[in-house]
Enzyme design. Structure first.
Site, mmCIF file in Angstrom:
data_model
loop_
_atom_site.group_PDB
_atom_site.id
_atom_site.type_symbol
_atom_site.label_atom_id
_atom_site.label_comp_id
_atom_site.label_asym_id
_atom_site.label_seq_id
_atom_site.Cartn_x
_atom_site.Cartn_y
_atom_site.Cartn_z
ATOM 1 N N LYS A 11 0.845 -1.204 0.000
ATOM 2 C CA LYS A 11 0.000 0.000 0.000
ATOM 3 C C LYS A 11 0.874 1.246 0.000
ATOM 4 O O LYS A 11 2.025 1.224 0.469
ATOM 5 C CB LYS A 11 -0.959 0.026 1.189
ATOM 6 N N ASP A 141 -2.298 -1.310 9.949
ATOM 7 C CA ASP A 141 -2.516 -1.360 8.495
ATOM 8 C C ASP A 141 -3.095 -2.698 8.034
ATOM 9 O O ASP A 141 -3.465 -2.832 6.857
ATOM 10 C CB ASP A 141 -1.176 -1.190 7.751
HETATM 11 O O1 C5P Z 1 0.149 -0.781 14.339
HETATM 12 P P1 C5P Z 1 1.569 -0.927 13.929
HETATM 13 O O2 C5P Z 1 2.275 -2.046 14.639
HETATM 14 O O3 C5P Z 1 1.769 -0.993 12.448
HETATM 15 O O4 C5P Z 1 2.280 0.427 14.369
HETATM 16 C C1 C5P Z 1 3.679 0.555 14.445
HETATM 17 C C2 C5P Z 1 4.027 1.737 15.308
HETATM 18 O O5 C5P Z 1 3.593 2.963 14.674
HETATM 19 C C3 C5P Z 1 3.354 1.761 16.658
HETATM 20 O O6 C5P Z 1 4.122 1.067 17.600
HETATM 21 C C4 C5P Z 1 3.304 3.250 16.983
HETATM 22 O O7 C5P Z 1 4.560 3.681 17.450
HETATM 23 C C5 C5P Z 1 3.112 3.878 15.624
HETATM 24 N N1 C5P Z 1 1.696 4.166 15.323
HETATM 25 C C6 C5P Z 1 1.035 5.179 15.997
HETATM 26 N N2 C5P Z 1 -0.282 5.421 15.717
HETATM 27 C C7 C5P Z 1 -0.942 4.714 14.780
HETATM 28 C C8 C5P Z 1 -0.285 3.694 14.068
HETATM 29 C C9 C5P Z 1 1.041 3.442 14.366
HETATM 30 O O8 C5P Z 1 1.614 5.861 16.850
HETATM 31 N N3 C5P Z 1 -2.212 4.991 14.532
#
Ligand code: C5P
Length: 316
Positions: A11, A141
């Site tokens: 994406k 995601d």
């Molecule tokens: O959800 P995911 O594991 O992909 O997110 C990776 C990191 O990105 C999280 O640990 C956080 O630090 C940051 N993040 C965030 N807010 C979101 C998505 C991701 O702060 N909505």
């Protein structure tokens, strides 16, 4: 069926606005997400032992429990113990084409493929929204990656509203092979630098999240207006990543100097994409960027925007 092969698209973000903090430590986001036909291939095969095995020839992809695809399979075994007992373990083979830690949701889309594949392998008959609920437990995601296409994403990134598809546009993607950006670092740095301007009260956050539905870029997508989409690309994370990584800033500039509709970093980077109105233009841009930056560390890909998420390629 004992084996499924799935196609898992990457994406890009066409829009990423950071609204504020969430009580769970994440950020409230307003995004437009778009699938592209740069894809990984994932094969899932039932095996007689009760284990989860991950294979991937890419040297930087872990094959242990830290791999999000492994965690997707572990989640399914915990949620559906009867199916796990009936069908046994699973061997997951990932053919990686999407660069890792690149802002292209490569790990998330592999995990989404494991959810979709195990649903088929174990004949669970889960609905798309049930799959997306499981997906949200794995990463922000992952729910988008299940369905793919073009969508507004709010909340943590997991609240999705589909938009009309945009298959007639192309992107050239550029990433320095030796450069990776940590997503937690990008968000934490953003919070340190810009946290004082975050929206804090719930009502304002909700109205800001609703407002994305009438953003200029969303109108441009609905009107399939590539020129306008190119001008309305936006990513707040560029404010922290570009100053830290001048190479990425320069790459973005080179795209802009070569006549793309718009150029921007995807997600937390460091991949930069240039939006193009045709395949022919994308080919030309790819050649021009390569000529401007002959550095062998720079990888370039040409991809088409696509309206699909995880797809079954074959089953045996
Ligand atoms: O959800 P995911 O594991 O992909 O997110 C990776 C990191 O990105 C999280 O640990 C956080 O630090 C940051 N993040 C965030 N807010 C979101 C998505 C991701 O702060 N909505």
């Amino acid at each position: 069926m004992r084996s499924y092969t799935l196609i898992a698209p990457a994406k890009i973000n066409l829009y990423l606005e950071i609204l504020g903090d969430r009580p769970d430590g994440y950020h409230e986001l307003a995004m437009v997400l778009q699938s592209i036909n740069l894809t990984d291939k994932i094969n899932l095969r039932s095996i007689s032992t009760d284990t989860i095995r991950v294979h991937c020839e890419h040297p930087q992809v872990p094959m242990d429990k830290s791999n999000l695809a492994y965690r997707a399979a572990a989640l399914m075994t915990a949620e559906f113990p009867a199916a796990f007992a009936q069908y046994g373990g699973v061997e997951i083979t990932i053919q990686k084409q999407i660069p890792i830690a690149a802002g292209l949701a490569g790990g998330s889309t592999d995990a989404a493929a494991v959810l979709v594949g195990l649903d088929l392998l174990w004949k669970l008959g889960l609905t798309q929204s049930e799959l997306q609920e499981l997906a949200a437990q794995l990463g922000s995601d992952v729910p988008f990656c299940v369905a793919g296409g073009t969508a507004i994403a709010t909340g943590r990134g997991d609240q999705l509203s589909p938009l009309p598809s945009l298959d007639n546009l192309y992107v050239v993607l550029g990433k320095y092979r030796s450069l990776t950006v940590s997503t937690p670092w990008a968000y934490q740095t953003y919070r340190q630098q810009f946290g004082s301007s975050y929206v804090t009260d719930t009502q304002s956050l909700e109205s800001r999240a609703r407002a994305v539905h009438s953003e200029a870029i969303v109108k441009a997508i609905i009107h399939e207006d590539g020129v306008e989409i190119g001008q309305r690309l936006h990513n707040d994370l560029e404010r922290v990543v570009l100053p830290e990584y001048p190479q990425v800033l320069q790459l973005r500039q080179v795209f802009q100097d070569n006549g793309v509709l718009g150029a921007m970093m995807s997600g937390s980077g460091p991949t930069v994409f240039g939006l193009c109105e045709s395949y022919a233009q994308a080919q030309q841009v790819q050649q021009q960027v390569r000529a401007a930056i002959p550095d062998p560390d720079l990888d370039l890909w040409l991809a088409q925007l696509c309206s699909t998420g995880i797809q079954v390629a074959s089953s045996h």
